[in-house]
Design a protein around this motif. Structure first.
Motif, PDB file in Angstrom:
ATOM      1  N   GLY A 214       0.813  -1.215   0.000  1.00  0.00           N
ATOM      2  CA  GLY A 214       0.000   0.000   0.000  1.00  0.00           C
ATOM      3  C   GLY A 214       0.841   1.256   0.000  1.00  0.00           C
ATOM      4  O   GLY A 214       0.526   2.233  -0.700  1.00  0.00           O
ATOM      5  N   LEU A 215       1.933   1.251   0.747  1.00  0.00           N
ATOM      6  CA  LEU A 215       2.810   2.422   0.795  1.00  0.00           C
ATOM      7  C   LEU A 215       3.518   2.650  -0.533  1.00  0.00           C
ATOM      8  O   LEU A 215       3.898   3.775  -0.852  1.00  0.00           O
ATOM      9  CB  LEU A 215       3.834   2.266   1.923  1.00  0.00           C
ATOM     10  N   GLU A 216       3.695   1.592  -1.301  1.00  0.00           N
ATOM     11  CA  GLU A 216       4.334   1.724  -2.610  1.00  0.00           C
ATOM     12  C   GLU A 216       3.327   2.098  -3.702  1.00  0.00           C
ATOM     13  O   GLU A 216       3.722   2.400  -4.827  1.00  0.00           O
ATOM     14  CB  GLU A 216       5.036   0.413  -2.965  1.00  0.00           C
ATOM     15  N   SER A 217       2.034   2.064  -3.362  1.00  0.00           N
ATOM     16  CA  SER A 217       0.990   2.454  -4.309  1.00  0.00           C
ATOM     17  C   SER A 217       0.681   3.942  -4.142  1.00  0.00           C
ATOM     18  O   SER A 217       1.406   4.657  -3.438  1.00  0.00           O
ATOM     19  CB  SER A 217      -0.273   1.622  -4.062  1.00  0.00           C
ATOM     20  N   LYS A 218      -0.407   4.389  -4.735  1.00  0.00           N
ATOM     21  CA  LYS A 218      -0.810   5.791  -4.609  1.00  0.00           C
ATOM     22  C   LYS A 218      -1.999   5.966  -3.669  1.00  0.00           C
ATOM     23  O   LYS A 218      -2.578   7.048  -3.590  1.00  0.00           O
ATOM     24  CB  LYS A 218      -1.148   6.357  -5.991  1.00  0.00           C
ATOM     25  N   LYS A 219      -2.364   4.906  -2.943  1.00  0.00           N
ATOM     26  CA  LYS A 219      -3.507   4.972  -2.045  1.00  0.00           C
ATOM     27  C   LYS A 219      -3.207   5.846  -0.827  1.00  0.00           C
ATOM     28  O   LYS A 219      -2.149   5.713  -0.209  1.00  0.00           O
ATOM     29  CB  LYS A 219      -3.885   3.574  -1.559  1.00  0.00           C
ATOM     30  N   PHE A 220      -4.155   6.712  -0.475  1.00  0.00           N
ATOM     31  CA  PHE A 220      -4.017   7.478   0.766  1.00  0.00           C
ATOM     32  C   PHE A 220      -4.332   6.584   1.966  1.00  0.00           C
ATOM     33  O   PHE A 220      -3.570   6.519   2.929  1.00  0.00           O
ATOM     34  CB  PHE A 220      -4.957   8.687   0.751  1.00  0.00           C
ATOM     35  N   GLU A 221      -5.447   5.868   1.914  1.00  0.00           N
ATOM     36  CA  GLU A 221      -5.826   4.980   3.012  1.00  0.00           C
ATOM     37  C   GLU A 221      -5.474   3.548   2.657  1.00  0.00           C
ATOM     38  O   GLU A 221      -5.861   3.025   1.617  1.00  0.00           O
ATOM     39  CB  GLU A 221      -7.323   5.075   3.317  1.00  0.00           C
ATOM     40  N   ILE A 222      -4.752   2.898   3.565  1.00  0.00           N
ATOM     41  CA  ILE A 222      -4.342   1.513   3.377  1.00  0.00           C
ATOM     42  C   ILE A 222      -5.053   0.673   4.433  1.00  0.00           C
ATOM     43  O   ILE A 222      -4.899   0.923   5.643  1.00  0.00           O
ATOM     44  CB  ILE A 222      -2.813   1.374   3.522  1.00  0.00           C
ATOM     45  N   THR A 223      -5.869  -0.293   3.997  1.00  0.00           N
ATOM     46  CA  THR A 223      -6.631  -1.119   4.932  1.00  0.00           C
ATOM     47  C   THR A 223      -6.378  -2.599   4.649  1.00  0.00           C
ATOM     48  O   THR A 223      -6.117  -2.992   3.521  1.00  0.00           O
ATOM     49  CB  THR A 223      -8.141  -0.854   4.819  1.00  0.00           C
ATOM     50  N   PHE A 224      -6.457  -3.388   5.705  1.00  0.00           N
ATOM     51  CA  PHE A 224      -6.325  -4.852   5.602  1.00  0.00           C
ATOM     52  C   PHE A 224      -6.801  -5.454   6.930  1.00  0.00           C
ATOM     53  O   PHE A 224      -6.758  -4.764   7.953  1.00  0.00           O
ATOM     54  CB  PHE A 224      -4.873  -5.246   5.298  1.00  0.00           C
ATOM     55  N   PRO A 225      -7.282  -6.702   6.915  1.00  0.00           N
ATOM     56  CA  PRO A 225      -7.613  -7.517   5.747  1.00  0.00           C
ATOM     57  C   PRO A 225      -8.794  -6.924   4.982  1.00  0.00           C
ATOM     58  O   PRO A 225      -9.654  -6.257   5.563  1.00  0.00           O
ATOM     59  CB  PRO A 225      -7.971  -8.877   6.348  1.00  0.00           C
TER      60      PRO A 225
END
Length: 253
Positions: A214-225
């Motif tokens: 997620g940090l390597e993508s362009k997403k502001f919010e990273i959620t899991f699972p």
């Protein structure tokens, strides 16, 4: 040759923070991990010795502003301003309205919310001066809506979500990349203490891979699972009377 990234992770002595520190070190980065326990941090360093990168323990409590300043000055003196800071330090304690404890609520706010603000107070000037860098703030899906026996923890995480959403665009205008991380249940020593069912409990190594991706993508919010995060987002969008009916059922169960 690719330059090694400099990464500072708070709460690096256990759980997600520890797993992140080991994985980023394995990938060849210069990782500084901070926490209150020097012994636990030294254990992380021992387990990272075969990695391509290096792990440097930095003892500091996120509630101690002076200790944080010394830690950050040490990091800058050795490696310069970090490329990535992951503000992960946090804790959880059940809080019941029927056994209300001001001390427990205050402690959760001081560690989970003010601990992040203490770090931001220290790192933002150098990030803004350099006009680059990435900051990840670890909140929780528990901050989406109020849940029984989580009034202290949920409030601290809701405050972080609001904080991240409020400052993101200002930082983006200065080329500082802010990310908000909202995990669900991840198997760590902290969740091992929970005495209730944890749906979609995620292994910590899987959580770390999801977070790094997620940090390597362009997403502001990273959620899991993903499934649990979707259900919690749905709960946030339900009308209040339905949300109250659900929590009433949880309390009565």
């Amino acid at each position: 040759m690719t330059r090694q990234r400099v990464i500072w992770i708070t709460g690096a002595s256990s759980g997600i923070g520890e797993a992140l520190a080991l994985e980023y070190t394995r990938r060849g980065n210069i990782v500084y991990g901070s926490a209150r326990s020097a012994d636990k941090l030294n254990d992380v360093r021992e387990r990272s010795k075969s990695a391509k990168g290096t792990f440097h323990p930095v003892t500091a409590d996120v509630c101690d502003l002076d200790a944080l300043k010394r830690a950050y000055q040490s990091i800058q003196a050795q490696s310069g301003t970090p490329d990535l800071v992951i503000l992960n330090a946090g804790t959880h304690k059940p809080t019941s309205a029927l056994e209300f404890s001001l001390a427990d609520h205050r402690s959760l706010i001081e560690i989970n919310y003010m601990g992040v603000l203490n770090c931001m107070d220290i790192i933002l000037p150098s990030f803004l001066e350099r006009r680059s860098g990435q900051i990840a703030i670890v909140s929780s899906v528990a901050g989406y809506r109020g849940l029984p026996k989580a009034s202290g923890y949920g409030a601290s995480k809701a405050a972080l979500i609001n904080f991240c959403e409020s400052i993101r665009e200002e930082l983006k205008s200065q080329n500082v990349d802010l990310r908000m991380v909202n995990p669900g249940f991840v198997k760590t020593p902290l969740t091992d203490l929970n005495e209730f069912p944890m749906p979609f409990l995620m292994p910590v190594d899987d959580a770390v891979r999801a977070m790094i991706k997620g940090l390597e993508s362009k997403k502001f919010e990273i959620t899991f699972p993903a499934t649990f995060a979707f259900l919690m987002k749905l709960l946030r969008r339900l009308p209040t009377f339905i949300h109250m009916a659900i929590t009433r059922k949880i309390v009565g169960s």
